[in-house]
Design a protein around this motif. Structure first.
Motif, PDB file in Angstrom:
ATOM      1  N   ALA A 148      50.596  47.651  43.377  1.00 23.80           N
ATOM      2  CA  ALA A 148      50.537  48.847  41.972  1.00 23.80           C
ATOM      3  C   ALA A 148      49.357  49.765  41.829  1.00 23.80           C
ATOM      4  CB  ALA A 148      50.427  46.971  41.112  1.00 23.80           C
ATOM      5  N   ALA A 149      50.146  50.824  40.746  1.00 23.11           N
ATOM      6  CA  ALA A 149      48.895  51.744  40.823  1.00 23.11           C
ATOM      7  C   ALA A 149      47.771  51.147  39.875  1.00 23.11           C
ATOM      8  CB  ALA A 149      49.715  52.639  39.736  1.00 23.11           C
ATOM      9  N   VAL A 150      46.629  51.418  39.728  1.00 25.17           N
ATOM     10  CA  VAL A 150      45.703  51.190  38.472  1.00 25.17           C
ATOM     11  C   VAL A 150      45.451  52.891  38.500  1.00 25.17           C
ATOM     12  CG1 VAL A 150      44.416  49.062  40.329  1.00 25.17           C
ATOM     13  CG2 VAL A 150      43.631  51.556  40.501  1.00 25.17           C
ATOM     14  N   ASP A 151      44.258  51.956  37.046  1.00 24.79           N
ATOM     15  CA  ASP A 151      44.417  53.528  36.272  1.00 24.79           C
ATOM     16  C   ASP A 151      42.962  53.507  34.879  1.00 24.79           C
ATOM     17  OD1 ASP A 151      44.014  55.531  34.323  1.00 24.79           O
ATOM     18  OD2 ASP A 151      45.599  54.873  33.311  1.00 24.79           O
ATOM     19  N   ALA A 152      41.997  54.467  35.939  1.00 25.42           N
ATOM     20  CA  ALA A 152      40.962  54.134  35.546  1.00 25.42           C
ATOM     21  C   ALA A 152      40.699  55.126  33.958  1.00 25.42           C
ATOM     22  CB  ALA A 152      39.149  55.351  36.206  1.00 25.42           C
ATOM     23  N   THR A 153      41.915  55.003  33.253  1.00 19.86           N
ATOM     24  CA  THR A 153      41.078  55.489  32.170  1.00 19.86           C
ATOM     25  C   THR A 153      42.500  55.744  30.952  1.00 19.86           C
ATOM     26  OG1 THR A 153      42.360  57.216  32.353  1.00 19.86           O
ATOM     27  CG2 THR A 153      39.895  58.040  33.092  1.00 19.86           C
ATOM     28  N   GLY A 154      43.287  53.790  30.875  1.00 25.85           N
ATOM     29  CA  GLY A 154      44.497  53.635  30.156  1.00 25.85           C
ATOM     30  C   GLY A 154      43.665  53.289  29.128  1.00 25.85           C
ATOM     31  N   ALA A 155      44.785  52.418  28.258  1.00 27.77           N
ATOM     32  CA  ALA A 155      43.918  52.450  27.379  1.00 27.77           C
ATOM     33  C   ALA A 155      43.923  50.169  27.288  1.00 27.77           C
ATOM     34  CB  ALA A 155      44.780  52.397  25.539  1.00 27.77           C
ATOM     35  N   VAL A 156      43.497  49.612  26.120  1.00 26.00           N
ATOM     36  CA  VAL A 156      42.560  48.316  26.586  1.00 26.00           C
ATOM     37  C   VAL A 156      43.849  47.362  25.638  1.00 26.00           C
ATOM     38  CG1 VAL A 156      41.687  46.302  25.267  1.00 26.00           C
ATOM     39  CG2 VAL A 156      40.419  48.220  26.059  1.00 26.00           C
ATOM     40  N   PRO A 157      44.897  47.126  26.713  1.00 24.18           N
ATOM     41  CA  PRO A 157      46.418  46.491  26.256  1.00 24.18           C
ATOM     42  C   PRO A 157      46.093  45.380  25.057  1.00 24.18           C
ATOM     43  CG  PRO A 157      46.331  46.016  28.468  1.00 24.18           C
ATOM     44  CD  PRO A 157      44.573  46.683  27.801  1.00 24.18           C
ATOM     45  N   THR A 158      47.483  45.153  24.089  1.00 23.17           N
ATOM     46  CA  THR A 158      47.167  44.369  23.079  1.00 23.17           C
ATOM     47  C   THR A 158      48.237  43.229  23.437  1.00 23.17           C
ATOM     48  OG1 THR A 158      48.826  45.914  22.335  1.00 23.17           O
ATOM     49  CG2 THR A 158      47.009  46.335  21.526  1.00 23.17           C
ATOM     50  N   ALA A 159      49.048  43.029  24.476  1.00 22.88           N
ATOM     51  CA  ALA A 159      50.053  41.903  24.784  1.00 22.88           C
ATOM     52  C   ALA A 159      50.560  41.958  26.513  1.00 22.88           C
ATOM     53  CB  ALA A 159      51.726  42.636  24.215  1.00 22.88           C
ATOM     54  N   TRP A 160      50.631  40.604  26.726  1.00 18.22           N
ATOM     55  CA  TRP A 160      50.660  40.060  27.828  1.00 18.22           C
ATOM     56  C   TRP A 160      51.705  39.810  28.273  1.00 18.22           C
ATOM     57  CZ3 TRP A 160      46.359  40.478  24.745  1.00 18.22           C
ATOM     58  CH2 TRP A 160      45.462  41.849  24.936  1.00 18.22           C
ATOM     59  N   ASP A 195      43.091  45.527  32.917  1.00 17.48           N
ATOM     60  CA  ASP A 195      43.437  44.584  31.464  1.00 17.48           C
ATOM     61  C   ASP A 195      44.441  43.555  31.202  1.00 17.48           C
ATOM     62  OD1 ASP A 195      44.012  47.951  31.395  1.00 17.48           O
ATOM     63  OD2 ASP A 195      45.900  48.172  32.924  1.00 17.48           O
ATOM     64  N   ASN A 196      43.690  42.589  31.926  1.00 18.20           N
ATOM     65  CA  ASN A 196      44.126  41.469  31.856  1.00 18.20           C
ATOM     66  C   ASN A 196      43.870  40.248  30.902  1.00 18.20           C
ATOM     67  OD1 ASN A 196      45.514  40.310  34.712  1.00 18.20           O
ATOM     68  ND2 ASN A 196      43.401  42.050  35.353  1.00 18.20           N
ATOM     69  N   TYR A 197      44.434  39.279  30.510  1.00 14.95           N
ATOM     70  CA  TYR A 197      43.919  38.623  29.110  1.00 14.95           C
ATOM     71  C   TYR A 197      43.559  37.530  30.052  1.00 14.95           C
ATOM     72  CZ  TYR A 197      43.854  35.436  25.112  1.00 14.95           C
ATOM     73  OH  TYR A 197      43.537  33.948  25.028  1.00 14.95           O
ATOM     74  N   CYS A 198      42.664  36.859  29.870  1.00 10.50           N
ATOM     75  CA  CYS A 198      41.508  35.578  30.271  1.00 10.50           C
ATOM     76  C   CYS A 198      40.790  34.379  29.514  1.00 10.50           C
ATOM     77  CB  CYS A 198      40.763  36.286  31.588  1.00 10.50           C
ATOM     78  SG  CYS A 198      39.660  35.088  32.556  1.00 10.50           S
ATOM     79  N   ASN A 199      41.557  33.133  29.788  1.00 12.41           N
ATOM     80  CA  ASN A 199      40.640  32.373  28.337  1.00 12.41           C
ATOM     81  C   ASN A 199      40.275  31.084  29.215  1.00 12.41           C
ATOM     82  OD1 ASN A 199      39.830  31.222  25.763  1.00 12.41           O
ATOM     83  ND2 ASN A 199      41.942  30.362  26.184  1.00 12.41           N
ATOM     84  N   GLY A 200      39.384  30.769  29.318  1.00 14.16           N
ATOM     85  CA  GLY A 200      38.991  29.296  30.076  1.00 14.16           C
ATOM     86  C   GLY A 200      37.693  29.181  30.866  1.00 14.16           C
ATOM     87  N   GLY A 201      37.150  28.630  31.818  1.00 14.44           N
ATOM     88  CA  GLY A 201      36.557  28.521  33.225  1.00 14.44           C
ATOM     89  C   GLY A 201      35.301  28.424  32.526  1.00 14.44           C
ATOM     90  N   ASN A 202      34.435  27.367  33.335  1.00 18.56           N
ATOM     91  CA  ASN A 202      33.375  27.435  32.923  1.00 18.56           C
ATOM     92  C   ASN A 202      32.864  29.019  32.696  1.00 18.56           C
ATOM     93  OD1 ASN A 202      32.860  24.970  33.818  1.00 18.56           O
ATOM     94  ND2 ASN A 202      32.893  24.905  35.890  1.00 18.56           N
ATOM     95  N   TYR A 203      32.570  29.926  33.349  1.00 22.12           N
ATOM     96  CA  TYR A 203      32.503  31.141  33.494  1.00 22.12           C
ATOM     97  C   TYR A 203      34.053  31.925  33.756  1.00 22.12           C
ATOM     98  CZ  TYR A 203      27.719  30.684  33.446  1.00 22.12           C
ATOM     99  OH  TYR A 203      26.286  31.002  33.357  1.00 22.12           O
ATOM    100  N   SER A 204      34.463  32.687  32.679  1.00 20.53           N
ATOM    101  CA  SER A 204      35.591  33.026  32.654  1.00 20.53           C
ATOM    102  C   SER A 204      36.186  34.084  34.210  1.00 20.53           C
ATOM    103  CB  SER A 204      36.418  34.028  31.802  1.00 20.53           C
ATOM    104  OG  SER A 204      36.203  33.541  30.689  1.00 20.53           O
ATOM    105  N   VAL A 205      35.038  35.029  34.063  1.00 19.17           N
ATOM    106  CA  VAL A 205      34.762  35.534  35.604  1.00 19.17           C
ATOM    107  C   VAL A 205      33.725  34.995  36.156  1.00 19.17           C
ATOM    108  CG1 VAL A 205      34.887  38.102  36.416  1.00 19.17           C
ATOM    109  CG2 VAL A 205      35.755  37.614  34.213  1.00 19.17           C
ATOM    110  N   GLY A 206      33.547  34.067  37.480  1.00 17.91           N
ATOM    111  CA  GLY A 206      32.404  33.074  38.077  1.00 17.91           C
ATOM    112  C   GLY A 206      32.566  34.034  39.010  1.00 17.91           C
TER     113      GLY A 206
END
Length: 328
Positions: free
Chosen positions: A73-85, A265-276
């Protein structure tokens, strides 16, 4: 004197038809044969030129489809923050699609495409450039739902549901794969991210807590060229109010380094730390940008974002107020 008959000659009477001319008797049989041959030839010509119309071209055999999908998948360093997932409406098997029942698969043919199956079992992939699409995998072994062997390369899994039956330790493991629009649930851990792995436009949720398991929606213990883009990652168990362990766990415990990882561009909810992020991580070019976070974690959004090799952008935002999750 005795008379001996040697033949009888018939004498025509006045009511008898006239005698048949000799030429009619001579040509009657050849003419009949010729007419028969001509009739056969005419019928054959008519049959050869008439082809019954087909209702529609035949489709592919059950369990196959073409062509194979492209990995990555292509990545984008300058895109907009998403509003839907992604969610149930746009991941997994397309709505209304009929599936053909199948048992566990052992895929050993390069370029094989598997589609339209309801797989009551697990999948082992040994071959290169395999595609699994528009299928459901319900696996109850305690290791991997989809196991990728060292001989495999460029596996693509798209529009697939993976159900770990509440016992599956890892949804997919470990190298050279792309997941696209995949619905992963009822597993202890989601996909394990090794070398050359991509997870995009997918939904990982409703993980299975077993005892004191440390459930992660995604995890890497080492690898290079990893892309995690535009996914909905929800380890949080609403019913039990249990955050579980992480949306994304990053460590280098089985490999010398984590290098060239993009989490965007991900939505994340939960975790001891969401990003560990482990404090002993060896990282090179590990980027987190334009991700949106809920607040159902136990301790915080991210652990150790300031380690060498980590780029944590200020475009990582709270879902509720769209402000940066970390104060600079």
């Amino acid at each position: 004197m005795t008379n001996t008959a040697v033949g009888v000659a018939r004498v025509r009477g006045p009511g008898d038809p006239p005698p048949r001319p000799p030429w009619k008797t001579r040509w009657r049989r050849p003419i009949a044969i010729a007419l028969g041959v001509l009739a056969v030839l005419l019928v054959g010509a008519l049959v050869a030129t008439w082809v019954p119309p087909a209702d529609k071209p035949p489709g592919p055999a059950a369990g196959t489809s073409a062509p194979a999908a492209s990995p990555g998948a292509a990545v984008d360093a300058t895109g907009a923050v998403p509003t839907a997932w992604p969610d149930a409406t746009n991941t997994g098997v397309p709505k209304g699609m009929a599936l053909t029942r199948a048992e566990s698969l052992d895929l050993v043919t390069d370029g094989q495409v598997v589609a339209g199956l309801d797989i009551e079992g697990c999948v082992d992939v040994h071959a290169k450039n395999v595609t699994i699409r528009q299928s459901r995998i319900t696996c109850d072994r305690k290791t991997w739902a989809v196991r990728i062997f060292d001989t495999a390369q460029n596996l693509v899994i798209e529009d697939v549901e993976i159900d770990g039956s509440g016992v599956n330790s890892t949804a997919v493991c470990c190298d050279d794969y792309t997941l696209r629009r995949v619905n992963v649930h009822n597993v202890v851990d989601g996909p394990r991210l090794g070398d050359r792995t991509t997870v995009v436009d997918s939904w990982i949720h409703d993980l299975a807590r077993l005892g004191d398991s440390h459930n992660d929606a995604l995890q890497t213990t080492g690898g290079t060229a990893i892309v995690v883009k535009h996914n909905r990652l929800e380890p949080y168990d609403k019913a039990a109010k249990d955050p579980l362990n992480a949306c994304m766990m990053v460590g280098s415990t089985t490999s010398p380094v984590v290098r060239d990882l993009v989490f965007e561009d991900n939505y994340c909810n939960g975790g001891n730390y969401s990003v560990g992020i482990r404090d002993d991580l060896k990282a090179q070019s590990v980027t987190f940008r334009r991700n949106v976070f809920g607040r159902d974690f136990r301790y915080g959004v991210v652990a150790h974002p300031d380690l060498p090799g980590i780029d944590w952008a200020n475009t990582n935002l709270w879902a509720d107020n769209r402000k940066p999750v970390l104060d600079n």
